[in-house]
Each structure stands twice: as C-alpha cells, then as structure tokens.
Motif scaffolding. Sequence first.
Motif, PDB file in Angstrom:
ATOM      1  N   GLU A 116       0.904  -1.164  -0.013  1.00 55.56           N
ATOM      2  CA  GLU A 116       0.014   0.039   0.119  1.00 55.56           C
ATOM      3  C   GLU A 116       0.992   1.356   0.140  1.00 55.56           C
ATOM      4  N   ALA A 117       1.841   1.294   0.815  1.00 49.93           N
ATOM      5  CA  ALA A 117       2.729   2.415   1.035  1.00 49.93           C
ATOM      6  C   ALA A 117       3.445   2.826  -0.482  1.00 49.93           C
ATOM      7  N   ASN A 118       4.022   1.620  -1.080  1.00 51.33           N
ATOM      8  CA  ASN A 118       4.707   1.556  -2.508  1.00 51.33           C
ATOM      9  C   ASN A 118       3.586   2.053  -3.363  1.00 51.33           C
ATOM     10  N   ALA A 119       2.375   1.810  -3.623  1.00 55.70           N
ATOM     11  CA  ALA A 119       1.665   2.264  -4.200  1.00 55.70           C
ATOM     12  C   ALA A 119       1.323   3.752  -4.222  1.00 55.70           C
ATOM     13  N   ALA A 120       1.158   4.245  -3.100  1.00 52.84           N
ATOM     14  CA  ALA A 120       1.217   5.777  -2.674  1.00 52.84           C
ATOM     15  C   ALA A 120       2.417   6.564  -3.028  1.00 52.84           C
ATOM     16  N   TYR A 121       3.413   5.868  -2.906  1.00 56.85           N
ATOM     17  CA  TYR A 121       4.728   6.514  -3.304  1.00 56.85           C
ATOM     18  C   TYR A 121       4.840   6.622  -4.779  1.00 56.85           C
ATOM     19  N   GLU A 122       4.380   5.619  -5.530  1.00 52.44           N
ATOM     20  CA  GLU A 122       4.471   5.485  -6.847  1.00 52.44           C
ATOM     21  C   GLU A 122       3.467   6.391  -7.478  1.00 52.44           C
ATOM     22  N   ALA A 123       2.635   6.491  -7.060  1.00 52.46           N
ATOM     23  CA  ALA A 123       1.516   7.463  -7.427  1.00 52.46           C
ATOM     24  C   ALA A 123       1.763   8.890  -7.321  1.00 52.46           C
ATOM     25  N   LYS A 124       2.530   9.195  -6.289  1.00 51.81           N
ATOM     26  CA  LYS A 124       3.070  10.670  -6.093  1.00 51.81           C
ATOM     27  C   LYS A 124       4.382  10.899  -6.688  1.00 51.81           C
ATOM     28  N   PHE A 125       5.341  10.204  -6.974  1.00 52.49           N
ATOM     29  CA  PHE A 125       6.557  10.269  -7.508  1.00 52.49           C
ATOM     30  C   PHE A 125       6.801   9.721  -8.965  1.00 52.49           C
ATOM     31  N   GLY A 126       6.049   8.701  -9.419  1.00 51.06           N
ATOM     32  CA  GLY A 126       5.860   8.092 -10.704  1.00 51.06           C
ATOM     33  C   GLY A 126       7.197   7.004 -10.729  1.00 51.06           C
ATOM     34  N   HIS A 127       7.769   6.431  -9.902  1.00 45.28           N
ATOM     35  CA  HIS A 127       8.457   5.571  -9.730  1.00 45.28           C
ATOM     36  C   HIS A 127       8.778   4.814  -8.628  1.00 45.28           C
ATOM     37  N   VAL A 128       9.390   3.656  -8.641  1.00 49.73           N
ATOM     38  CA  VAL A 128       9.414   2.829  -7.442  1.00 49.73           C
ATOM     39  C   VAL A 128      10.097   3.374  -6.309  1.00 49.73           C
ATOM     40  N   PHE A 129       9.855   3.363  -5.014  1.00 48.76           N
ATOM     41  CA  PHE A 129      10.343   3.568  -3.885  1.00 48.76           C
ATOM     42  C   PHE A 129      11.920   3.025  -3.946  1.00 48.76           C
ATOM     43  N   LEU A 130      12.910   3.719  -3.770  1.00 51.76           N
ATOM     44  CA  LEU A 130      14.094   3.287  -3.733  1.00 51.76           C
ATOM     45  C   LEU A 130      15.038   3.416  -2.510  1.00 51.76           C
ATOM     46  N   ILE A 131      15.557   2.310  -2.073  1.00 50.20           N
ATOM     47  CA  ILE A 131      16.262   2.444  -0.692  1.00 50.20           C
ATOM     48  C   ILE A 131      17.304   1.353  -0.735  1.00 50.20           C
ATOM     49  N   CYS A 132      18.309   1.490  -0.175  1.00 51.79           N
ATOM     50  CA  CYS A 132      19.567   0.445  -0.132  1.00 51.79           C
ATOM     51  C   CYS A 132      18.949  -0.477   1.056  1.00 51.79           C
ATOM     52  N   ALA A 133      18.438  -1.620   0.762  1.00 48.21           N
ATOM     53  CA  ALA A 133      17.915  -2.430   1.385  1.00 48.21           C
ATOM     54  C   ALA A 133      18.736  -3.448   2.324  1.00 48.21           C
ATOM     55  N   THR A 134      19.645  -3.445   1.939  1.00 45.50           N
ATOM     56  CA  THR A 134      20.678  -4.279   2.376  1.00 45.50           C
ATOM     57  C   THR A 134      20.884  -3.942   3.727  1.00 45.50           C
ATOM     58  N   GLY A 135      20.713  -5.068   4.637  1.00 49.01           N
ATOM     59  CA  GLY A 135      20.760  -5.125   6.056  1.00 49.01           C
ATOM     60  C   GLY A 135      19.407  -4.115   6.665  1.00 49.01           C
ATOM     61  N   ARG A 136      18.608  -4.095   6.093  1.00 47.69           N
ATOM     62  CA  ARG A 136      17.194  -3.634   6.568  1.00 47.69           C
ATOM     63  C   ARG A 136      16.268  -4.511   6.783  1.00 47.69           C
ATOM     64  N   THR A 137      15.346  -4.297   7.817  1.00 42.10           N
ATOM     65  CA  THR A 137      14.311  -5.129   7.939  1.00 42.10           C
ATOM     66  C   THR A 137      13.077  -4.407   6.941  1.00 42.10           C
TER      67      THR A 137
END
Length: 167
Positions: free
Chosen positions: A104-125
């Motif tokens: 759901e949060a990804n969908a809201a982000y993509e609707a606002k910014f027009g691209h996937v949410f990008l984060i350095c996911a390595t080591g993150r929960t």
Amino acid sequence: MTNHPHALDALAAADAAELEEILLEVCSSPHWAAAVAAAGPWSDREALLAANAAAMASLTTEDLRDAMAGHARIGTPVAGDATSEREQAGIRGVDRAVLDELREANAAYEAKFGHVFLICATGRTAVGMLAALRERLPSDAAAEAETVREELRKINDIRLDRLLDTF
C-alpha cells in the motif's frame, strides 16, 4: 576492505563494450555505466567508488529513471534474481500484514513520484524499510530525487564491492 588488484586489472583488461555490460549489471543507467567506464582504469577500490559517486552526481532525471528501472519494488524481490533476493533479504519470513502495508505504501509513493521507492535495502528489515518509505512520502520531488540518488550510490557501492569480490 581489500584493494582487489586482480579484479581491478581484470576490469581494466575488458574491452569497452564488455566493461559497460559488466557495469550495467551494477546499475542499469547507460549514462552511469559509460561515466564509470570512462573514469577507469581505477588504481584501487576507492577510485572505483569515487567514479561511482561522480557518475551518480551527473545523472539527469531520465538517467535516474534508467537506474531505478533495474530495481524491484521493495517487498517483492524478483524471483530467481539472486541480487534482488539478496538485497531484500530483510523481507523473508515477515508477517503478511507488513507486506500488505509495504504494498500500500509503495502504491502511494509510486502515485506521487511516478517511480518505485528506492532504498538501499541491504541489512534493513521490512519494518525499517516501511518506516523509511513513510518518512520519505511527504518529501517534495526535488528532495526525493536527491535521496534516490544517494540511495543508488550506496547500492552501487555494495554491488561494486561484490563485483570486485567475484574476480
């Protein structure tokens, strides 16, 4: 960190087309790959990472979109893609409700910014990535573009280190 002289020599020995192909596996922006390749040969790991940082700083909005195109949506790593699965290891075994919230949060982000949410996911929960997504959602487009640029640089640093370790 090891300086990886053998790996740096192997990259230096690659012809231009082969080197750009190798670099496109790290980051899917052709502009980034060309800029990093042009900065070679690199004397050491730090020089390669500096080339990454300089290339990232030079990316246009369209180049950033090219770079983001090579990344899976957070919470849905590409099945069978070892890089995607390794980088998003923090979502393994997570509660379905958290994955639903991420979706759901990804969908809201993509609707606002027009691209996937990008984060350095390595080591993150998964919970940590969800919190970061929610924290960044109110950002304006210009601020978010700079955050994305920095996250991509971190991801590329990790991927370049991994590349050096494979030689």
